[in-house]
Design a protein around this motif. Structure first.
Motif, mmCIF file in Angstrom:
data_model
loop_
_atom_site.group_PDB
_atom_site.id
_atom_site.type_symbol
_atom_site.label_atom_id
_atom_site.label_comp_id
_atom_site.label_asym_id
_atom_site.label_seq_id
_atom_site.Cartn_x
_atom_site.Cartn_y
_atom_site.Cartn_z
ATOM 1 N N SER A 5 -44.407 -13.438 -10.897
ATOM 2 C CA SER A 5 -45.117 -12.583 -11.855
ATOM 3 C C SER A 5 -46.092 -13.380 -12.707
ATOM 4 O O SER A 5 -47.225 -12.962 -12.934
ATOM 5 N N ALA A 56 -47.790 -7.487 -14.770
ATOM 6 C CA ALA A 56 -47.117 -8.777 -14.604
ATOM 7 C C ALA A 56 -46.458 -9.217 -15.909
ATOM 8 O O ALA A 56 -45.353 -9.769 -15.907
ATOM 9 N N VAL A 72 -43.227 -7.220 -16.384
ATOM 10 C CA VAL A 72 -42.160 -7.755 -15.524
ATOM 11 C C VAL A 72 -41.631 -9.066 -16.100
ATOM 12 O O VAL A 72 -40.417 -9.311 -16.104
ATOM 13 N N THR A 73 -42.525 -9.885 -16.611
ATOM 14 C CA THR A 73 -42.127 -11.168 -17.208
ATOM 15 C C THR A 73 -41.179 -10.950 -18.387
ATOM 16 O O THR A 73 -40.125 -11.596 -18.485
ATOM 17 N N ILE A 77 -43.708 -7.060 -6.651
ATOM 18 C CA ILE A 77 -44.283 -8.300 -6.115
ATOM 19 C C ILE A 77 -45.106 -7.990 -4.863
ATOM 20 O O ILE A 77 -46.169 -8.593 -4.638
#
Length: 362
Positions: free
Chosen positions: A184, A203, A206-207, A238
């Motif tokens: 990510s 991203a 998600v992080t 992903i």
């Protein structure tokens, strides 16, 4: 006033703020939800019990995917208004389908066929409605542009491969979460350089979700697994990053990564793809059984058999994968077939190094 503000809003001017807000929201939602999820899992006995092929002992809640899913959805819902909402909402729809299929498999049992159909449906709808697909291989083996339906079929294969790769590597504390976190962050940087702010914010979401999850996943007292509900959601996202990055790079003549995007993606996903293809070969060719049957032949099982702890196994694997990303980035301006050769040789050597050393030592 709000309408005029949104119409004149340029995400490129506020990337840092959008990233910070997305990370903060996902992190907050995750940390707030996990204690309640663990409590419900313990009270309702929704636990992963150790078996003959488990690398842990005792019983552990396996509903971590709930926190991952909730935090990503909330973060994108709040920050996604000024971004590319069509793609983001289709992505949220896809992860919702996979989340509920995974959740049913975590609580009850879901057949591989039903999971496969769900994965196929989520990926197919996203490909068709956004026309985001892999057109070609940027000249790898002389392949540039593929016919439409071959392109769609290959893109579907990529989605299924990556989703199931993250599902299969979820066997050691921190491994799947750390590799997804690394991917990510790497894709977030690439999308920032490509000015694809919607994917940068996704991203970031998600992080944030994974930082919170890993805190509990690596905890001794309040340990939690992500389960299929988490691994399939992460694998799908992903895969979205993979297809979108290659598509955008190949579609633009001015892209920084036009002649290297497939190799950079392979570097980011080297371990999940290596382990999945390796395990499928062992199961189908050597043992003559279903590629989805469980066994102890994963690379992370080999590390454990050499005396590595879960955390040490995760650190070594992620560190090697990060080295491969830097190697691919360094050589990204040379001819793409040579980039592929360098990546494959480097990855094979680095992941085999310890096993060769141990064999020579004994």
């Amino acid at each position: 006033m709000v309408k005029e503000l949104l119409e004149n809003f340029n995400p490129l001017d506020y990337v840092g703020w959008l990233v910070l807000i997305a990370v903060f929201i996902a992190l907050t939602v995750s940390f707030a939800s996990y204690p309640a999820i663990i409590l419900v899992a313990l009270k309702k006995n929704l636990l992963d019990k150790s078996g003959h092929r488990s690398s842990h002992s005792g019983t552990v809640p396996n509903l971590g995917g709930i926190g991952i899913y909730l935090s990503i959805v909330v973060a994108i819902t709040i920050t996604g208004a000024p971004l590319e909402t069509k793609s983001l909402f289709l992505i949220l729809g896809g992860i919702t389908v996979l989340f509920f299929l995974g959740l049913k498999d975590d609580i009850l049992i879901l057949s591989p066929r039903k999971k496969f159909i769900g994965q196929l449906l989520a990926a197919f709808l996203l490909i068709i409605f956004t026309d985001t697909r892999i057109y070609g291989f940027s000249g790898i083996l002389g392949i540039t542009i593929m016919p439409y339906w071959i392109s769609v079929g290959f893109t579907l294969f990529v989605y299924l491969l990556i989703i199931n790769a993250f599902n299969l590597i979820d066997g050691v504390d921190g491994l799947a979460g750390s590799l997804a976190l690394m991917a990510s962050v790497a894709f977030g940087v690439l999308f920032y350089l490509s000015k694809d702010i919607s994917m940068v914010v996704l991203a970031a979401s998600v992080t944030g979700a994974l930082i919170a999850f890993l805190y509990f996943n690596l905890s001794r007292r309040r340990k939690m697994f992500m389960g299929d509900s988490g691994s399939m959601v992460l694998g799908f996202i992903i895969a979205v990053f993979t297809v979108r990055f290659i598509d955008a790079s190949e579609s633009s003549t001015t892209s920084l990564f036009r002649n290297s995007s497939p190799i950079l993606v392979l570097a980011i996903l080297f371990f999940p793809l290596l382990d999945t293809l390796r395990i499928f070969f062992i199961r189908i060719v050597i043992h003559k059984k279903s590629p989805f049957s469980a066994d102890n032949n994963h690379l992370h099982h080999r590390f454990l058999s050499f005396g590595f702890s879960h955390i040490k196994t995760t650190i070594v694997i992620v560190a090697i994968n990060i080295i491969l990303i830097f190697i691919s980035s360094f050589f990204r301006t040379i001819e793409i077939n040579w980039q592929l050769v360098i990546l494959l040789i480097s990855g094979t050597i680095l992941y085999s190094l310890y096993f060769v050393y141990d064999w020579l030592k004994n």
